[in-house]
Design a protein around this motif. Structure first.
Motif, PDB file in Angstrom:
ATOM      1  N   SER A  11       0.831  -1.211   0.000  1.00 25.09           N
ATOM      2  CA  SER A  11       0.000   0.000   0.000  1.00 25.09           C
ATOM      3  C   SER A  11       0.866   1.261   0.000  1.00 25.09           C
ATOM      4  O   SER A  11       2.036   1.233   0.390  1.00 25.09           O
ATOM      5  CB  SER A  11      -0.893  -0.017   1.251  1.00 25.09           C
ATOM      6  OG  SER A  11      -1.702   1.146   1.316  1.00 25.09           O
ATOM      7  N   ASP A  32       4.753  -7.458   3.567  1.00 24.73           N
ATOM      8  CA  ASP A  32       3.633  -6.739   4.202  1.00 24.73           C
ATOM      9  C   ASP A  32       2.838  -7.738   5.036  1.00 24.73           C
ATOM     10  O   ASP A  32       3.150  -8.936   5.031  1.00 24.73           O
ATOM     11  CB  ASP A  32       2.734  -6.073   3.139  1.00 24.73           C
ATOM     12  CG  ASP A  32       2.047  -4.818   3.672  1.00 24.73           C
ATOM     13  OD1 ASP A  32       1.314  -4.912   4.689  1.00 24.73           O
ATOM     14  OD2 ASP A  32       2.242  -3.736   3.090  1.00 24.73           O
ATOM     15  N   THR A 188      -2.539   8.713   1.186  1.00 28.00           N
ATOM     16  CA  THR A 188      -2.510   7.243   1.143  1.00 28.00           C
ATOM     17  C   THR A 188      -3.677   6.733   1.992  1.00 28.00           C
ATOM     18  O   THR A 188      -4.316   7.521   2.704  1.00 28.00           O
ATOM     19  CB  THR A 188      -1.200   6.692   1.750  1.00 28.00           C
ATOM     20  OG1 THR A 188      -1.211   6.946   3.160  1.00 28.00           O
ATOM     21  CG2 THR A 188       0.051   7.325   1.123  1.00 28.00           C
TER      22      THR A 188
HETATM   23  P1  NAI Z   1      -0.217   2.783   4.074  1.00 25.44           P
HETATM   24  O1  NAI Z   1      -1.138   2.442   5.179  1.00 25.44           O
HETATM   25  O2  NAI Z   1      -0.756   3.050   2.732  1.00 25.44           O
HETATM   26  O3  NAI Z   1       0.912   1.656   3.942  1.00 25.44           O
HETATM   27  C1  NAI Z   1       1.563   1.122   5.062  1.00 25.44           C
HETATM   28  C2  NAI Z   1       1.765  -0.356   4.861  1.00 25.44           C
HETATM   29  O4  NAI Z   1       2.425  -0.884   6.034  1.00 25.44           O
HETATM   30  C3  NAI Z   1       0.447  -1.123   4.698  1.00 25.44           C
HETATM   31  O5  NAI Z   1       0.451  -1.911   3.536  1.00 25.44           O
HETATM   32  C4  NAI Z   1       0.373  -1.948   5.959  1.00 25.44           C
HETATM   33  O6  NAI Z   1      -0.258  -3.231   5.782  1.00 25.44           O
HETATM   34  C5  NAI Z   1       1.843  -2.120   6.324  1.00 25.44           C
HETATM   35  N1  NAI Z   1       1.928  -2.514   7.725  1.00 25.44           N
HETATM   36  C6  NAI Z   1       1.269  -1.976   8.785  1.00 25.44           C
HETATM   37  N2  NAI Z   1       1.486  -2.696   9.884  1.00 25.44           N
HETATM   38  C7  NAI Z   1       2.299  -3.713   9.531  1.00 25.44           C
HETATM   39  C8  NAI Z   1       2.843  -4.806  10.242  1.00 25.44           C
HETATM   40  N3  NAI Z   1       2.567  -5.032  11.532  1.00 25.44           N
HETATM   41  N4  NAI Z   1       3.659  -5.667   9.579  1.00 25.44           N
HETATM   42  C9  NAI Z   1       3.905  -5.494   8.256  1.00 25.44           C
HETATM   43  N5  NAI Z   1       3.404  -4.482   7.527  1.00 25.44           N
HETATM   44  C10 NAI Z   1       2.599  -3.604   8.158  1.00 25.44           C
HETATM   45  O7  NAI Z   1       0.597   4.038   4.614  1.00 25.44           O
HETATM   46  P2  NAI Z   1       1.674   5.001   3.933  1.00 25.44           P
HETATM   47  O8  NAI Z   1       1.157   6.361   4.078  1.00 25.44           O
HETATM   48  O9  NAI Z   1       2.115   4.512   2.632  1.00 25.44           O
HETATM   49  O10 NAI Z   1       2.873   4.852   4.982  1.00 25.44           O
HETATM   50  C11 NAI Z   1       4.142   4.296   4.648  1.00 25.44           C
HETATM   51  C12 NAI Z   1       5.169   4.843   5.616  1.00 25.44           C
HETATM   52  O11 NAI Z   1       5.278   6.242   5.430  1.00 25.44           O
HETATM   53  C13 NAI Z   1       4.771   4.628   7.075  1.00 25.44           C
HETATM   54  O12 NAI Z   1       5.947   4.305   7.814  1.00 25.44           O
HETATM   55  C14 NAI Z   1       4.236   5.987   7.462  1.00 25.44           C
HETATM   56  O13 NAI Z   1       4.329   6.204   8.837  1.00 25.44           O
HETATM   57  C15 NAI Z   1       5.133   6.891   6.673  1.00 25.44           C
HETATM   58  N6  NAI Z   1       4.636   8.237   6.458  1.00 25.44           N
HETATM   59  C16 NAI Z   1       3.430   8.452   5.861  1.00 25.44           C
HETATM   60  C17 NAI Z   1       2.978   9.740   5.688  1.00 25.44           C
HETATM   61  C18 NAI Z   1       1.665  10.056   5.072  1.00 25.44           C
HETATM   62  O14 NAI Z   1       1.248  11.221   5.130  1.00 25.44           O
HETATM   63  N7  NAI Z   1       0.975   9.098   4.473  1.00 25.44           N
HETATM   64  C19 NAI Z   1       3.773  10.891   6.123  1.00 25.44           C
HETATM   65  C20 NAI Z   1       5.032  10.559   6.713  1.00 25.44           C
HETATM   66  C21 NAI Z   1       5.431   9.275   6.873  1.00 25.44           C
END
Ligand code: NAI
Length: 256
Positions: A11, A32, A188
């Motif tokens: 994701s 994931d 996202t």
């Molecule tokens: P998202 O929710 O679209 O993707 C995150 C992914 O991490 C998901 O596919 C989820 O299944 C996986 N995940 C969650 N818990 C897990 C676990 N226990 N084991 C394995 N995988 C796991 O979120 P996004 O926005 O793409 O986030 C990606 C990274 O970017 C994260 O570390 C987030 O904190 C960081 N981030 C996101 C921002 C935003 O505004 N979306 C801003 C700054 C940082």
């Protein structure tokens, strides 16, 4: 052609990064909870060990780059387990595979939110490597009605871990750059519910103002991670690259 392992590949930012690398002809192993090549729950020690074992099997023990994106933003200690302890375990656990790779590189996703003050009890226990104490501190925040602070603490802790670790044994001296990207707000599945609501969107935007181009799409963060983990990056290490539309410069100005 390089071989990458991307966590959080099902994701958002991880998915966009994996897609970009595959489009560039590289091999990407996604990890994931589900919906990727490796299913692993990075909140748990068993999931973290499983990730490394499976990656070892799939690659013959060689990786050229690791990009740690997996994370979540629940007001719950599980956020600390994944965002800090899961990321550290992924990067440390896969480091021997990187050591066997070509032009090895690693990157993780922190957040521009890491510049905000956060709960030192959580951050210090995390940096001490004490997961039980860090989770207890996070639970104490929940009990005080401050569970929403856990996310920022997890991102500040991982940013500090990165600064410390990039120049320690086995990273810089082994020729492995280790960097972070600190996005501002990226649209996202993690942030969509916040951004869809006018009131919470206002809070998000006040916390991270983005005068350059506003909220990012995951496809706009992917190239930053791709460059940091490419063979072209020979001398950038220990850096937190703010891909935040100017939030850090707005909030910290000349002292950042
Ligand atoms: P998202 O929710 O679209 O993707 C995150 C992914 O991490 C998901 O596919 C989820 O299944 C996986 N995940 C969650 N818990 C897990 C676990 N226990 N084991 C394995 N995988 C796991 O979120 P996004 O926005 O793409 O986030 C990606 C990274 O970017 C994260 O570390 C987030 O904190 C960081 N981030 C996101 C921002 C935003 O505004 N979306 C801003 C700054 C940082």
């Amino acid at each position: 052609r390089r071989t990458y392992l991307v966590t959080g590949a099902a994701s958002g930012i991880g998915r966009a990064t994996a897609a970009r690398l595959r489009d560039g002809g590289h091999t990407v192993i996604g990890a994931d909870l589900k919906g990727a090549d490796i299913s692993a729950d990075l909140a748990t020690p068993a999931g973290r060990t499983g990730l490394v074992q499976r990656a070892d099997e799939l690659t013959g023990g060689r990786l050229d780059a690791v990009i740690a994106c997996a994370g979540l933003a629940h007001p719950d200690p599980v956020t600390l387990r994944v965002n800090y302890f899961g990321m550290v375990a992924s990067l440390e656990g896969l480091r021997p595979l990187l050591a066997a790779g070509t032009d090895p590189r690693a990157a993780l996703v922190s957040s521009a939110i890491a510049i905000h003050p956060s709960d030192p009890a959580i951050v210090d226990a995390a940096l001490a490597g004490d997961e039980a104490a860090a989770v207890a501190a996070a639970q104490a925040a929940v009990d005080r009605g401050e569970g929403h602070t856990i996310y920022g603490a997890s991102k500040q802790a991982i940013a500090r871990w990165l600064r410390r670790t990039a120049v320690t044994e086995g990273w810089a001296n082994a020729g492995i750059p280790l960097n972070a990207v600190a996005p501002g707000t990226v649209v996202t599945p993690m942030t969509a519910p916040l951004l869809d609501d006018a009131a919470t969107r206002e809070v998000v935007d006040a916390s991270l103002p983005m005068p350059l181009n506003g909220h990012a799409r995951p496809e706009q963060i992917a190239p930053v991670l791709a460059w940091l983990t490419s063979a072209d990056n020979t001398h950038v290490t220990g850096q937190i690259l703010f891909a935040d539309g100017g939030a850090d410069a707005t909030l910290r100005g000349e002292t950042g």
